[in-house]
Design an enzyme around this catalytic site. Structure first.
Site, PDB file in Angstrom:
ATOM      1  N   ASP A   9       0.917  -1.239   0.049  1.00 13.61           N
ATOM      2  CA  ASP A   9       0.175   0.195  -0.150  1.00 13.61           C
ATOM      3  C   ASP A   9       0.897   1.487  -0.017  1.00 13.61           C
ATOM      4  O   ASP A   9       0.426   2.169   0.665  1.00 13.61           O
ATOM      5  CB  ASP A   9      -1.080   0.183   1.161  1.00 13.61           C
ATOM      6  CG  ASP A   9      -1.939  -1.130   1.198  1.00 13.61           C
ATOM      7  OD1 ASP A   9      -1.912  -1.777   0.331  1.00 13.61           O
ATOM      8  OD2 ASP A   9      -2.834  -0.968   2.112  1.00 13.61           O
ATOM      9  N   ASP A  51      -4.539  -0.649  -1.685  1.00 13.45           N
ATOM     10  CA  ASP A  51      -5.978  -0.438  -1.096  1.00 13.45           C
ATOM     11  C   ASP A  51      -6.773  -0.112  -2.290  1.00 13.45           C
ATOM     12  O   ASP A  51      -6.313   0.913  -3.227  1.00 13.45           O
ATOM     13  CB  ASP A  51      -5.972   0.659   0.016  1.00 13.45           C
ATOM     14  CG  ASP A  51      -6.596   0.196   1.371  1.00 13.45           C
ATOM     15  OD1 ASP A  51      -6.526  -1.002   1.502  1.00 13.45           O
ATOM     16  OD2 ASP A  51      -6.825   0.926   2.279  1.00 13.45           O
ATOM     17  N   HIS A  53     -10.460   0.725  -3.036  1.00 11.50           N
ATOM     18  CA  HIS A  53     -12.009   0.969  -2.603  1.00 11.50           C
ATOM     19  C   HIS A  53     -12.805   1.484  -3.580  1.00 11.50           C
ATOM     20  O   HIS A  53     -12.698   2.386  -4.106  1.00 11.50           O
ATOM     21  CB  HIS A  53     -11.926   1.771  -1.196  1.00 11.50           C
ATOM     22  CG  HIS A  53     -11.177   1.291  -0.048  1.00 11.50           C
ATOM     23  ND1 HIS A  53     -11.484  -0.037   0.504  1.00 11.50           N
ATOM     24  CD2 HIS A  53     -10.305   1.905   0.600  1.00 11.50           C
ATOM     25  CE1 HIS A  53     -10.636  -0.282   1.439  1.00 11.50           C
ATOM     26  NE2 HIS A  53      -9.702   0.870   1.751  1.00 11.50           N
ATOM     27  N   HIS A  59     -16.459   1.023   6.353  1.00 16.17           N
ATOM     28  CA  HIS A  59     -14.549   1.360   6.520  1.00 16.17           C
ATOM     29  C   HIS A  59     -14.502   2.767   6.322  1.00 16.17           C
ATOM     30  O   HIS A  59     -13.466   3.303   7.005  1.00 16.17           O
ATOM     31  CB  HIS A  59     -14.009   0.596   5.517  1.00 16.17           C
ATOM     32  CG  HIS A  59     -12.526   0.623   5.370  1.00 16.17           C
ATOM     33  ND1 HIS A  59     -11.573   0.325   6.387  1.00 16.17           N
ATOM     34  CD2 HIS A  59     -11.473   1.093   4.566  1.00 16.17           C
ATOM     35  CE1 HIS A  59     -10.268   0.394   6.087  1.00 16.17           C
ATOM     36  NE2 HIS A  59     -10.327   0.855   5.011  1.00 16.17           N
ATOM     37  N   HIS A  73     -10.296   7.108   1.325  1.00 12.94           N
ATOM     38  CA  HIS A  73      -8.989   6.885   0.924  1.00 12.94           C
ATOM     39  C   HIS A  73      -9.034   5.847  -0.169  1.00 12.94           C
ATOM     40  O   HIS A  73      -9.777   4.928  -0.378  1.00 12.94           O
ATOM     41  CB  HIS A  73      -8.006   6.536   1.936  1.00 12.94           C
ATOM     42  CG  HIS A  73      -8.379   5.269   2.739  1.00 12.94           C
ATOM     43  ND1 HIS A  73      -9.308   5.264   3.581  1.00 12.94           N
ATOM     44  CD2 HIS A  73      -7.933   4.199   2.459  1.00 12.94           C
ATOM     45  CE1 HIS A  73      -9.486   4.020   3.862  1.00 12.94           C
ATOM     46  NE2 HIS A  73      -8.624   3.414   3.323  1.00 12.94           N
ATOM     47  N   LYS A  98      -7.244  -4.993  -3.031  1.00 13.25           N
ATOM     48  CA  LYS A  98      -7.844  -5.448  -1.794  1.00 13.25           C
ATOM     49  C   LYS A  98      -8.853  -4.176  -1.358  1.00 13.25           C
ATOM     50  O   LYS A  98      -8.691  -3.077  -1.456  1.00 13.25           O
ATOM     51  CB  LYS A  98      -6.974  -5.748  -0.813  1.00 13.25           C
ATOM     52  CG  LYS A  98      -6.074  -4.573  -0.261  1.00 13.25           C
ATOM     53  CD  LYS A  98      -5.285  -5.227   0.600  1.00 13.25           C
ATOM     54  CE  LYS A  98      -4.240  -4.019   1.191  1.00 13.25           C
ATOM     55  NZ  LYS A  98      -4.785  -3.183   1.949  1.00 13.25           N
ATOM     56  N   CYS A 140      -2.023  -2.313   7.690  1.00 15.22           N
ATOM     57  CA  CYS A 140      -2.012  -3.040   6.563  1.00 15.22           C
ATOM     58  C   CYS A 140      -0.624  -3.894   6.475  1.00 15.22           C
ATOM     59  O   CYS A 140      -0.695  -5.273   6.096  1.00 15.22           O
ATOM     60  CB  CYS A 140      -2.084  -2.467   5.301  1.00 15.22           C
ATOM     61  SG  CYS A 140      -3.950  -1.819   5.173  1.00 15.22           S
TER      62      CYS A 140
END
Length: 193
Positions: A9, A51, A53, A59, A73, A98, A140
């Site tokens: 990340d 990451d 999203h 979250h 984010h 992810k 993470c």
């Protein structure tokens, strides 16, 4: 057998100026790039996680509690989800996304473009040892290292190439990783904001 570097990340939103910035994130990006250039033969394989999203539900918090919910984010399609420009990605063979619709802290929850998960990809390459670096040590990186050990990989975290959110959660993360048999190399330091 082979070894791999897992870069966790190292994205714009987790570095200085990002929506969920971790102090020292840009330095981690540059440090990883320098190490890859200085020791090109050190790892047989290099992979990275992101990451990524779309709608991760609770979250994202408004307001966030910084325990289970966070500011928006690494939203797919935004500059914040991209790798930090100081991170040289030429050696990265696969990227594991992810958290499209869930929190997903561990890179082992992610999947490559074709759908393959990180554990299966590593096993297919004959990897038995992994080094983990990236952001954030206490979230993470911790989750990825714990899952790597749980999956049976000989796991080391290179602490000099990580950045942590807070001293309290860093201490908890270090104890958890040690307790799971993860080797910790280098020194975990809190960088100034």
């Amino acid at each position: 057998m082979a070894n791999a570097l897992i870069i966790v990340d190292v994205q714009n939103d987790f570095c200085e100026g990002g929506s969920l910035a971790v102090a020292g994130g840009a330095g981690v990006a540059g440090g990883i790039s320098r190490l890859l250039a200085a020791e090109p033969q050190r790892w047989d394989h290099v992979v990275a996680t992101k990451d990524y999203h779309v709608d991760p539900g609770a979250h994202f918090g408004d307001p966030p509690d910084y325990v289970d919910s966070w500011p928006r984010h690494c939203v797919v399609g935004t500059a914040g989800s991209e790798f930090h420009p100081e991170l040289e990605t030429g050696r990265v063979e696969a990227i594991f996304h992810k958290g499209e619709h869930a929190a997903a802290y561990s890179g082992f929850e992610g999947h490559a473009e074709g759908g393959e998960c990180l554990a299966d990809w590593l096993r297919r390459q004959g990897v038995d040892r992994v080094d983990v670096v990236g952001i954030a040590t206490d979230h993470c990186v911790r989750a990825t290292a714990l899952d790597a050990a749980r999956e049976g990989f000989d796991t080391t975290v290179l602490l000099d190439l990580t950045a942590a959110v807070a001293p309290e959660t860093l201490d908890v993360a270090l104890r958890a990783m040690q307790g799971a048999g993860v080797t910790l190399r280098g020194e975990a330091v809190m960088r100034a904001a």
